[in-house]
Design a protein around this motif. Structure first.
Motif, PDB file in Angstrom:
ATOM      1  N   ALA A 297      31.920  99.286  53.993  1.00  0.00           N
ATOM      2  CA  ALA A 297      31.282  98.195  54.743  1.00  0.00           C
ATOM      3  C   ALA A 297      32.084  97.771  55.970  1.00  0.00           C
ATOM      4  O   ALA A 297      31.513  97.368  56.979  1.00  0.00           O
ATOM      5  N   HIS A 298      33.406  97.822  55.878  1.00  0.00           N
ATOM      6  CA  HIS A 298      34.219  97.169  56.904  1.00  0.00           C
ATOM      7  C   HIS A 298      34.940  98.122  57.858  1.00  0.00           C
ATOM      8  O   HIS A 298      35.531  97.670  58.843  1.00  0.00           O
TER       9      HIS A 298
ATOM     10  N   ASN B 196      48.597 104.536  53.266  1.00  0.00           N
ATOM     11  CA  ASN B 196      47.772 103.471  53.859  1.00  0.00           C
ATOM     12  C   ASN B 196      48.609 102.585  54.789  1.00  0.00           C
ATOM     13  O   ASN B 196      48.235 102.300  55.920  1.00  0.00           O
TER      14      ASN B 196
ATOM     15  N   LYS C 185      39.329  89.827  45.560  1.00  0.00           N
ATOM     16  CA  LYS C 185      39.565  91.145  44.973  1.00  0.00           C
ATOM     17  C   LYS C 185      41.048  91.498  45.058  1.00  0.00           C
ATOM     18  O   LYS C 185      41.808  90.872  45.797  1.00  0.00           O
TER      19      LYS C 185
ATOM     20  N   LYS D  49      42.563  98.624  60.776  1.00  0.00           N
ATOM     21  CA  LYS D  49      42.689  99.842  59.991  1.00  0.00           C
ATOM     22  C   LYS D  49      42.889 100.983  60.976  1.00  0.00           C
ATOM     23  O   LYS D  49      42.168 101.063  61.976  1.00  0.00           O
TER      24      LYS D  49
ATOM     25  N   GLN E  54      43.813  90.326  49.989  1.00  0.00           N
ATOM     26  CA  GLN E  54      43.596  91.278  48.893  1.00  0.00           C
ATOM     27  C   GLN E  54      44.836  92.134  48.676  1.00  0.00           C
ATOM     28  O   GLN E  54      45.203  92.471  47.554  1.00  0.00           O
TER      29      GLN E  54
ATOM     30  N   ARG F  28      40.759  88.444  54.750  1.00  0.00           N
ATOM     31  CA  ARG F  28      40.217  89.155  53.578  1.00  0.00           C
ATOM     32  C   ARG F  28      41.134  90.302  53.175  1.00  0.00           C
ATOM     33  O   ARG F  28      41.551  90.426  52.026  1.00  0.00           O
TER      34      ARG F  28
HETATM   35  N1  FAQ Z   1      40.364  98.160  45.235  1.00  0.00           N
HETATM   36  O1  FAQ Z   1      34.480  98.423  53.390  1.00  0.00           O
HETATM   37  P1  FAQ Z   1      35.562  98.889  52.500  1.00  0.00           P
HETATM   38  C1  FAQ Z   1      50.028  98.782  46.314  1.00  0.00           C
HETATM   39  C2  FAQ Z   1      36.599  96.753  48.391  1.00  0.00           C
HETATM   40  S1  FAQ Z   1      49.113  97.860  47.414  1.00  0.00           S
HETATM   41  C3  FAQ Z   1      39.630  97.013  45.248  1.00  0.00           C
HETATM   42  O2  FAQ Z   1      35.965 100.308  52.628  1.00  0.00           O
HETATM   43  P2  FAQ Z   1      38.036  98.011  53.714  1.00  0.00           P
HETATM   44  C4  FAQ Z   1      51.495  98.494  46.207  1.00  0.00           C
HETATM   45  C5  FAQ Z   1      36.792  96.083  49.741  1.00  0.00           C
HETATM   46  O3  FAQ Z   1      37.726  95.036  49.637  1.00  0.00           O
HETATM   47  C6  FAQ Z   1      47.446  98.374  47.166  1.00  0.00           C
HETATM   48  N2  FAQ Z   1      38.682  96.753  46.172  1.00  0.00           N
HETATM   49  O4  FAQ Z   1      36.849  97.927  52.660  1.00  0.00           O
HETATM   50  C7  FAQ Z   1      51.956  98.677  44.820  1.00  0.00           C
HETATM   51  C8  FAQ Z   1      35.389  95.646  50.044  1.00  0.00           C
HETATM   52  O5  FAQ Z   1      35.060  94.499  49.268  1.00  0.00           O
HETATM   53  P3  FAQ Z   1      34.801  93.008  49.941  1.00  0.00           P
HETATM   54  C9  FAQ Z   1      46.507  97.588  47.983  1.00  0.00           C
HETATM   55  C10 FAQ Z   1      38.503  97.699  47.115  1.00  0.00           C
HETATM   56  O6  FAQ Z   1      38.741  96.732  53.659  1.00  0.00           O
HETATM   57  C11 FAQ Z   1      52.207  99.950  44.324  1.00  0.00           C
HETATM   58  C12 FAQ Z   1      34.566  96.773  49.471  1.00  0.00           C
HETATM   59  O7  FAQ Z   1      35.347  97.399  48.490  1.00  0.00           O
HETATM   60  N3  FAQ Z   1      46.536  97.989  49.366  1.00  0.00           N
HETATM   61  O8  FAQ Z   1      49.458  99.607  45.703  1.00  0.00           O
HETATM   62  C13 FAQ Z   1      39.258  98.875  47.189  1.00  0.00           C
HETATM   63  O9  FAQ Z   1      37.526  98.514  55.017  1.00  0.00           O
HETATM   64  C14 FAQ Z   1      52.665 100.115  42.999  1.00  0.00           C
HETATM   65  C15 FAQ Z   1      34.129  97.755  50.551  1.00  0.00           C
HETATM   66  O10 FAQ Z   1      35.222  98.585  50.978  1.00  0.00           O
HETATM   67  C16 FAQ Z   1      45.881  97.309  50.305  1.00  0.00           C
HETATM   68  O11 FAQ Z   1      45.229  96.317  50.026  1.00  0.00           O
HETATM   69  C17 FAQ Z   1      40.206  99.090  46.185  1.00  0.00           C
HETATM   70  N4  FAQ Z   1      40.957 100.201  46.142  1.00  0.00           N
HETATM   71  O12 FAQ Z   1      38.981  99.184  53.121  1.00  0.00           O
HETATM   72  C18 FAQ Z   1      52.179  97.565  44.027  1.00  0.00           C
HETATM   73  C19 FAQ Z   1      46.023  97.800  51.721  1.00  0.00           C
HETATM   74  N5  FAQ Z   1      38.823  99.588  48.259  1.00  0.00           N
HETATM   75  O13 FAQ Z   1      36.150  92.550  50.457  1.00  0.00           O
HETATM   76  C20 FAQ Z   1      52.643  97.717  42.718  1.00  0.00           C
HETATM   77  C21 FAQ Z   1      45.237  96.985  52.709  1.00  0.00           C
HETATM   78  C22 FAQ Z   1      37.845  98.876  48.831  1.00  0.00           C
HETATM   79  O14 FAQ Z   1      33.810  93.192  51.033  1.00  0.00           O
HETATM   80  C23 FAQ Z   1      52.886  99.004  42.225  1.00  0.00           C
HETATM   81  N6  FAQ Z   1      43.810  97.187  52.587  1.00  0.00           N
HETATM   82  N7  FAQ Z   1      37.638  97.750  48.144  1.00  0.00           N
HETATM   83  O15 FAQ Z   1      34.326  92.164  48.808  1.00  0.00           O
HETATM   84  C24 FAQ Z   1      43.157  98.222  53.140  1.00  0.00           C
HETATM   85  O16 FAQ Z   1      43.739  99.105  53.759  1.00  0.00           O
HETATM   86  C25 FAQ Z   1      41.647  98.229  53.026  1.00  0.00           C
HETATM   87  O17 FAQ Z   1      41.221  96.935  52.653  1.00  0.00           O
HETATM   88  C26 FAQ Z   1      41.113  99.284  51.983  1.00  0.00           C
HETATM   89  C27 FAQ Z   1      39.592  99.106  51.861  1.00  0.00           C
HETATM   90  C28 FAQ Z   1      41.420 100.688  52.471  1.00  0.00           C
HETATM   91  C29 FAQ Z   1      41.745  99.078  50.598  1.00  0.00           C
END
Ligand code: FAQ
Length: 328
Positions: A223-224, A152, A123, A234, A57, A53
């Motif tokens: 949630a996660h 992050n 997402k 994380k 994403q 997941r």
């Molecule tokens: N946007 O329980 P949590 C970049 C969703 S890369 C959309 O807190 P979690 C490079 C979450 O999926 C940017 N959805 O979730 C670049 C969950 O929904 P689900 C991306 C979000 O996973 C720069 C629900 O909300 N980076 O920018 C977001 O513990 C410039 C509940 O949330 C990553 O993906 C959001 N912001 O923490 C490119 C890093 N936040 O799946 C081009 C990896 C939360 O249950 C130009 N991911 N949700 O339906 C992570 O570190 C984590 O997944 C978080 C969220 C911190 C994003």
């Protein structure tokens, strides 16, 4: 497969098979010792699902994230900026490739992931559903969205799943160039004419709320976080990452003479925590569930790319070859 819905649902644990307690204990002991988990190692179903997941994403975010800046390549002021922005956008797409490969090691194919993206089931980051009206919006993304991504990713690169951590190490190295490019562009605007300063201030006003959302919902409603931190996927909570970003970048923004559009923003010196206006989590939910200003347009672009590239993928694929899952 994942995502959709309009609440923060925990992946349904009840549908997962009961884990062997001995294997689970060995797995958790490895995590506690700081060992990396590799694709062929035993892992709980929930760990695998959560990783797919999150990495998926992340991969989608890189690919969709290339779009708002991509539209500025031909309009970036000056040849050098055009070249630098083109290289940056190309890097972002490359990050998507690395991350799709890392997610594939867990058993979901790239085709399934792309299908889920273009059908609106998966997402991707909220920030990439907003328009980049002016050159200053593009500068904001290059400097501050990349800065947030680095906060992050540097943390999570120390996590437990080998292929994801190795992808993040490489991504962070490249993102640090993007951040320098973005900072340079913003300094240029900050030290330019009144019109240039105003253009960046307006971009900052537009992007601040989505940037506060970028780190995910407040810990109390995330949630996660609990399970992801338990298994070291994380390495910091959403609020901690948001706080770290504010610590590092609020002084830099103010130093350039800009104002931050949040009258409540201040650092509480005794706790070291930032106080701010509670982000609008209803807007956040709407945007991540498909109803932001640019969701439809961004997915339509990916759908067209998928259709137009189909013949190339088919031509490259050898019909009787056996393709293996990458071991990233
Ligand atoms: N946007 O329980 P949590 C970049 C969703 S890369 C959309 O807190 P979690 C490079 C979450 O999926 C940017 N959805 O979730 C670049 C969950 O929904 P689900 C991306 C979000 O996973 C720069 C629900 O909300 N980076 O920018 C977001 O513990 C410039 C509940 O949330 C990553 O993906 C959001 N912001 O923490 C490119 C890093 N936040 O799946 C081009 C990896 C939360 O249950 C130009 N991911 N949700 O339906 C992570 O570190 C984590 O997944 C978080 C969220 C911190 C994003």
């Amino acid at each position: 497969m994942y995502g959709g819905g309009n609440t923060f649902e925990v992946i349904n644990k009840e549908n997962l098979p009961q884990e062997d307690p001995e294997l689970l204990a060995q797995f958790e002991a490895r995590i506690a010792r700081g060992e990396k988990i590799e694709p062929a190692d035993w892992m709980p179903q929930l760990y695998r699902k959560q990783l797919i997941r999150m990495i998926e994403q992340h991969a989608h975010s890189e690919i969709i994230g290339a779009l708002p800046e991509g539209t500025w390549i031909t309009r970036a002021p000056g040849f050098k900026r055009k070249l630098a922005l083109m290289a940056k956008v190309q890097d972002e797409v490359g990050h998507g490739q690395l991350l799709y490969s890392a997610a594939e090691t867990l058993g979901k194919t790239r085709e399934q992931m792309i299908d889920d993206l273009i059908n609106g089931k998966s997402k991707y980051s909220n920030v990439f559903n907003y328009p980049a009206f002016t050159w200053a919006d593009s500068c904001f993304i290059s400097w501050l969205v990349d800065a947030g991504a680095i906060v992050n990713q540097l943390a999570n690169a120390k996590g437990s799943y080998g292929p994801y951590c190795r992808a993040l190490d490489r991504i962070c190295a490249e993102e640090s160039f993007h951040l320098k490019f973005g900072h340079h562009c913003v300094i240029y605007l900050a030290t330019g004419t009144e019109v240039q300063r105003k253009m960046f201030q307006e971009a900052l006003n537009r992007w601040w709320p989505p940037m506060m959302h970028f780190f995910g919902p407040a810990d109390k409603i995330s949630a996660h976080t609990e399970v992801l931190m338990k298994w070291k996927v994380k390495m910091a909570t959403n609020d901690d990452m948001r706080n770290q970003f504010l610590d590092m970048y609020v002084p830099k923004i103010l130093e350039l003479g800009f104002t931050i559009p949040d009258p409540k923003l201040r650092k509480e010196t005794t706790t070291g925590k930032w106080e701010y206006t509670e982000p609008d989590w209803e807007e956040f939910k709407r945007v991540i569930n498909g109803d932001g200003p640019c969701n439809k347009e961004r997915l339509a672009v990916r759908r067209i790319a998928e259709q137009r590239g189909k013949w190339v993928r088919e031509a490259l694929r050898v019909a009787d070859a056996t393709y293996v899952t990458p071991l990233a």
